[in-house]
Design an enzyme around this catalytic site. Structure first.
Site, short mmCIF file in Angstrom:
data_model
loop_
_atom_site.label_atom_id
_atom_site.label_comp_id
_atom_site.label_asym_id
_atom_site.label_seq_id
_atom_site.Cartn_x
_atom_site.Cartn_y
_atom_site.Cartn_z
N ASP A 156 -12.84 9.79 12.62
CA ASP A 156 -11.93 8.71 12.22
C ASP A 156 -10.53 9.30 12.09
OD1 ASP A 156 -12.49 5.73 10.87
OD2 ASP A 156 -10.59 6.64 10.24
N ARG A 175 0.82 -1.21 0.00
CA ARG A 175 0.00 0.00 0.00
C ARG A 175 0.85 1.27 0.00
NH1 ARG A 175 -4.94 -0.86 4.28
NH2 ARG A 175 -5.79 -2.76 3.43
C1 LIG Z 1 -12.89 -1.60 10.32
S1 LIG Z 1 -13.28 0.10 10.37
C2 LIG Z 1 -14.76 0.10 11.36
C3 LIG Z 1 -15.80 1.10 10.88
C4 LIG Z 1 -17.13 1.06 11.64
N1 LIG Z 1 -16.96 1.42 13.03
C5 LIG Z 1 -17.77 -0.29 11.52
O1 LIG Z 1 -17.81 -1.04 12.50
O2 LIG Z 1 -18.25 -0.62 10.43
C6 LIG Z 1 -12.05 0.69 11.51
C7 LIG Z 1 -11.83 2.19 11.45
O3 LIG Z 1 -11.06 2.59 12.57
C8 LIG Z 1 -10.23 3.66 12.16
N2 LIG Z 1 -9.13 3.81 13.11
C9 LIG Z 1 -8.04 3.02 13.27
N3 LIG Z 1 -7.24 3.51 14.23
C10 LIG Z 1 -7.84 4.65 14.68
C11 LIG Z 1 -7.48 5.63 15.64
N4 LIG Z 1 -6.36 5.54 16.35
N5 LIG Z 1 -8.33 6.67 15.82
C12 LIG Z 1 -9.47 6.80 15.11
N6 LIG Z 1 -9.84 5.90 14.17
C13 LIG Z 1 -9.03 4.84 13.96
C14 LIG Z 1 -9.79 3.26 10.76
O4 LIG Z 1 -9.35 4.36 10.01
C15 LIG Z 1 -11.07 2.62 10.21
O5 LIG Z 1 -11.82 3.53 9.45
#
Ligand SMILES: C[S@@+](CC[C@H](N)C(=O)[O-])C[C@H]1O[C@@H](n2cnc3c(N)ncnc32)[C@H](O)[C@@H]1O
Length: 281
Positions: A150, A39
């Site tokens: 996010d 990536r």
């Molecule tokens: C798998 S997605 C989940 C989205 C949604 N909550 C769901 O359950 O469908 C995980 C998200 O967490 C975000 N994320 C990861 N680390 C993070 C952080 N330290 N602070 C805020 N967001 C974070 C990622 O960018 C991603 O968009």
């Protein structure tokens, strides 16, 4: 093997993973390192570095700037999401919690604040918005606002645009589709749909890192969804994030975590009312 595909030195590999964890909480298992390298390959070219090793070293030394680090973190996050994901949570919110939350208040209509705390491209936040709007239509008297945050700037921008591929909403029932999804205006984008203005006006998005020591967010939130992000963190970071989020809930407010995350959440001062739903005492 070209230089760009060259295997990283184990020291750079370890330092990079430590930096990712420090900045985002995300633990990169060995199995993900190849995917991450793939990536980031474009960034090596765009920043003029000679190979991945040089790119990561420059990145971690701060020579590429904070914006490049943000972009790298953005590229390694997993953003999988969908509307009405883990639907039992939305059923519970609509059928059990909402009727409780809007009663009382001496006859006045309360204003409920909901927060999707790792919102990816916004499907979770807009699902909450649909549930709220439908509950109002069913006769419950309340006002509401949804916040989505996010770490990924590009995901937040996507969420703000509220434009999705048509197949992402194809499982919504006809009532929801008719009320809350608009056909694409531009015929060239006929595979795309957009959330209607009525919901967009009530849902705000902003970039925010859950690893930050404090959050610039109200402290009287009624419902927080923190789903499918704790799985990427270690136990210590999970506990810190849950504690910080808890301090943004009003007493009696609710925290929802993902179905695979419930057992990993230990929260003093919160009552577990379902395996993945907690109530602040
Ligand atoms: C798998 S997605 C989940 C989205 C949604 N909550 C769901 O359950 O469908 C995980 C998200 O967490 C975000 N994320 C990861 N680390 C993070 C952080 N330290 N602070 C805020 N967001 C974070 C990622 O960018 C991603 O968009």
């Amino acid at each position: 093997m070209t230089k760009q595909q060259a295997v990283l030195s184990s020291e750079t590999n370890a330092r990079f993973r430590a930096a990712v964890q420090r900045l985002s909480g995300i633990i990169l298992p060995d199995s993900k390192v190849a995917m991450v390298e793939q990536r980031l390959r474009r960034r090596v070219l765009d920043t003029g570095q000679k190979d991945m090793e040089a790119y990561l070293q420059a990145l971690m030394a701060g020579r590429l700037g904070a914006a490049e680090m943000e972009m790298a973190i953005d590229l390694i996050t997993t953003n999988t999401t969908s509307f009405f994901r883990e639907n039992a949570h939305f059923d519970y919110l609509r059928d059990i919690l909402l009727p409780q939350m809007v009663t009382g208040h001496n006859g006045s209509a309360p204003r409920l604040k909901l927060w999707s705390a790792a919102c990816s491209e916004g499907a979770e936040a807009f699902t909450l918005a649909m549930v709220m709007a439908q509950a109002q239509r069913s006769g419950l008297r309340f006002d509401w606002a949804v916040l989505g945050t996010d770490i990924s700037r590009s995901m937040v921008e996507k969420a703000r645009a509220a434009i999705y591929a048509a197949d992402q909403v194809s499982a919504l029932n006809t009532d929801l589709l008719t009320r809350y999804i608009m056909a694409a205006v531009n015929p060239a984008e006929k595979e795309q749909v957009r959330i209607v203005p009525e919901l967009r006006q009530k849902v705000r998005f902003r970039q925010m890192n859950l690893m930050d020591p404090s959050y610039p967010i109200d402290r009287d939130i009624d419902v927080i969804f923190l789903r499918n992000v704790l799985i990427y963190f270690n136990a210590e970071d999970r506990a810190h994030v849950v504690r910080r989020l808890q301090s943004h809930l009003r007493p009696g407010g609710y925290l929802f975590v993902g179905h695979s995350e419930g057992m990993s959440v230990k929260a003093d001062g919160m009552e577990r009312i379902r395996p993945t739903i907690f109530r602040k005492m």
